[in-house]
Design a protein around this motif. Sequence first.
Motif, PDB file in Angstrom:
ATOM      1  N   ASP A 194       8.482  41.184  76.595  1.00  0.00           N
ATOM      2  CA  ASP A 194       8.639  42.480  75.943  1.00  0.00           C
ATOM      3  C   ASP A 194       9.835  43.250  76.492  1.00  0.00           C
ATOM      4  O   ASP A 194       9.962  44.454  76.303  1.00  0.00           O
ATOM      5  N   GLY A 195      10.739  42.527  77.171  1.00  0.00           N
ATOM      6  CA  GLY A 195      11.918  43.155  77.748  1.00  0.00           C
ATOM      7  C   GLY A 195      13.081  43.242  76.790  1.00  0.00           C
ATOM      8  O   GLY A 195      13.019  42.760  75.648  1.00  0.00           O
ATOM      9  N   PRO A 196      14.181  43.841  77.221  1.00  0.00           N
ATOM     10  CA  PRO A 196      15.309  44.116  76.324  1.00  0.00           C
ATOM     11  C   PRO A 196      16.041  42.869  75.841  1.00  0.00           C
ATOM     12  O   PRO A 196      16.538  42.855  74.706  1.00  0.00           O
ATOM     13  N   GLU A 197      16.132  41.812  76.661  1.00  0.00           N
ATOM     14  CA  GLU A 197      16.885  40.638  76.209  1.00  0.00           C
ATOM     15  C   GLU A 197      16.200  39.966  75.031  1.00  0.00           C
ATOM     16  O   GLU A 197      16.834  39.708  74.000  1.00  0.00           O
ATOM     17  N   PHE A 198      14.912  39.673  75.154  1.00  0.00           N
ATOM     18  CA  PHE A 198      14.205  39.044  74.040  1.00  0.00           C
ATOM     19  C   PHE A 198      14.061  40.023  72.882  1.00  0.00           C
ATOM     20  O   PHE A 198      14.087  39.632  71.714  1.00  0.00           O
ATOM     21  N   GLY A 199      13.948  41.312  73.202  1.00  0.00           N
ATOM     22  CA  GLY A 199      13.905  42.316  72.143  1.00  0.00           C
ATOM     23  C   GLY A 199      15.170  42.312  71.296  1.00  0.00           C
ATOM     24  O   GLY A 199      15.111  42.491  70.074  1.00  0.00           O
ATOM     25  N   ARG A 200      16.310  42.096  71.937  1.00  0.00           N
ATOM     26  CA  ARG A 200      17.556  42.018  71.180  1.00  0.00           C
ATOM     27  C   ARG A 200      17.540  40.848  70.212  1.00  0.00           C
ATOM     28  O   ARG A 200      17.979  40.944  69.069  1.00  0.00           O
ATOM     29  N   PHE A 201      17.029  39.704  70.679  1.00  0.00           N
ATOM     30  CA  PHE A 201      16.925  38.542  69.805  1.00  0.00           C
ATOM     31  C   PHE A 201      15.994  38.838  68.629  1.00  0.00           C
ATOM     32  O   PHE A 201      16.301  38.495  67.476  1.00  0.00           O
ATOM     33  N   LEU A 202      14.882  39.487  68.867  1.00  0.00           N
ATOM     34  CA  LEU A 202      13.959  39.809  67.778  1.00  0.00           C
ATOM     35  C   LEU A 202      14.602  40.756  66.768  1.00  0.00           C
ATOM     36  O   LEU A 202      14.392  40.617  65.562  1.00  0.00           O
ATOM     37  N   ARG A 203      15.386  41.699  67.242  1.00  0.00           N
ATOM     38  CA  ARG A 203      16.089  42.590  66.307  1.00  0.00           C
ATOM     39  C   ARG A 203      17.118  41.820  65.477  1.00  0.00           C
ATOM     40  O   ARG A 203      17.343  42.130  64.296  1.00  0.00           O
ATOM     41  N   PHE A 204      17.740  40.823  66.084  1.00  0.00           N
ATOM     42  CA  PHE A 204      18.666  39.956  65.357  1.00  0.00           C
ATOM     43  C   PHE A 204      17.929  39.213  64.256  1.00  0.00           C
ATOM     44  O   PHE A 204      18.390  39.144  63.105  1.00  0.00           O
ATOM     45  N   VAL A 205      16.771  38.672  64.545  1.00  0.00           N
ATOM     46  CA  VAL A 205      15.974  37.971  63.535  1.00  0.00           C
ATOM     47  C   VAL A 205      15.538  38.928  62.437  1.00  0.00           C
ATOM     48  O   VAL A 205      15.507  38.571  61.252  1.00  0.00           O
ATOM     49  N   GLU A 206      15.238  40.153  62.823  1.00  0.00           N
ATOM     50  CA  GLU A 206      14.736  41.149  61.883  1.00  0.00           C
ATOM     51  C   GLU A 206      15.754  41.504  60.808  1.00  0.00           C
ATOM     52  O   GLU A 206      15.395  42.018  59.737  1.00  0.00           O
ATOM     53  N   ARG A 207      17.027  41.220  61.063  1.00  0.00           N
ATOM     54  CA  ARG A 207      18.054  41.504  60.053  1.00  0.00           C
ATOM     55  C   ARG A 207      17.838  40.709  58.770  1.00  0.00           C
ATOM     56  O   ARG A 207      18.331  41.073  57.710  1.00  0.00           O
ATOM     57  N   GLY A 208      17.114  39.617  58.852  1.00  0.00           N
ATOM     58  CA  GLY A 208      16.743  38.877  57.650  1.00  0.00           C
ATOM     59  C   GLY A 208      17.545  37.616  57.430  1.00  0.00           C
ATOM     60  O   GLY A 208      18.645  37.446  57.955  1.00  0.00           O
ATOM     61  N   ASP A 209      16.965  36.710  56.631  1.00  0.00           N
ATOM     62  CA  ASP A 209      17.542  35.403  56.321  1.00  0.00           C
ATOM     63  C   ASP A 209      17.788  34.585  57.581  1.00  0.00           C
ATOM     64  O   ASP A 209      18.766  33.844  57.685  1.00  0.00           O
ATOM     65  N   VAL A 210      16.890  34.747  58.551  1.00  0.00           N
ATOM     66  CA  VAL A 210      16.958  34.018  59.816  1.00  0.00           C
ATOM     67  C   VAL A 210      15.618  33.333  60.050  1.00  0.00           C
ATOM     68  O   VAL A 210      14.561  33.972  59.947  1.00  0.00           O
ATOM     69  N   TRP A 211      15.680  32.051  60.339  1.00  0.00           N
ATOM     70  CA  TRP A 211      14.501  31.263  60.695  1.00  0.00           C
ATOM     71  C   TRP A 211      14.619  30.891  62.164  1.00  0.00           C
ATOM     72  O   TRP A 211      15.723  30.731  62.678  1.00  0.00           O
ATOM     73  N   VAL A 212      13.485  30.710  62.830  1.00  0.00           N
ATOM     74  CA  VAL A 212      13.497  30.447  64.262  1.00  0.00           C
ATOM     75  C   VAL A 212      12.617  29.232  64.565  1.00  0.00           C
ATOM     76  O   VAL A 212      11.455  29.169  64.143  1.00  0.00           O
TER      77      VAL A 212
END
Length: 306
Positions: A194-212
């Motif tokens: 729940d820290g900032p580094e992984f949070g940044r990645f989640l925000r990147f995914v949230e932009r859309g058209d991204v699969w993980v």
Amino acid sequence: MSAAFTKTPGWLDWYRNPSRPAFRLPAGTVDTHCHVFGPGDTFPYAPERKYTPCDASAAQLFALRDHLGVSRNVIVQATCHGADNSAMLDAVQASGGRARGIATVRPDISDAELRRLDAAGVRGVRFNFLKRLVDTAPTEDLATIAARIAPLGWHVVLYFEAADLGDLEDFFTALPTPLVIDHMGRPDVGLPADGPEFGRFLRFVERGDVWVKVTCPERLTATGPAALDGEPHPYRDVVPFARRMIEEFPDAVIWGTDWPHPNLKSHMPDDGLLVDFVPQVAVTAEQRQKLLVDNPMRLYWPGEAG
């Protein structure tokens, strides 16, 4: 292996006697991240390769598929083969329609060759941004190729480390294709989920058209494959990251084995245990159905039932 090839010193060969998983994969499960290596005397390794692996054939991949209870595979071009996709294509064609491919291509590839790859079952291209595996970040080539493949409906598979996302995310999100991210963007699991580094990645995914790809706990772990301190499951330090990924983006996550596990240094995983890792991170039947069947089918076999 052909006498013409000598494995990289210290290379760990894939585990040839995987356990039978305790967890039964749902019907239609897709392994969206696996490779074939050679065999080197049939499909030579690229002269510019960074490593020389053991052989890992299509027949051996399909034997593992059946042993684990997987239905389909997405075979990702291995970097040791460079831009010669012959081994990957041979495996896709040998699958009887049960595999798709991810290719490596160069910017000057012809339209005719792209159409040939598409007809053969290729659905995307992969770009590696790991500094230990590439000499320079391939942004210019990726921009050119993404524009070429967008009309085919293909996607771009990206391999990078979490610490490098800040320098790359604006470039990635400007690409005209869907994005598929390998191994959850390789988070540092020593940091909090729940820290900032992984949070940044989640925000990147949230932009859309991204699969993980929720894959490769064996690459990400610091605690390792052994159960420790009363914890009955391996790779426990990866679990919070994978669970958060699946909970927040249940319709955009996919799974794979990464067989035959190239370039591992600490240990070679038992693929049966990698299957048993799945219910630790996808904790409901609905999550598992989406992760293993519905999402990958929508991405790689749209319109077909699992």
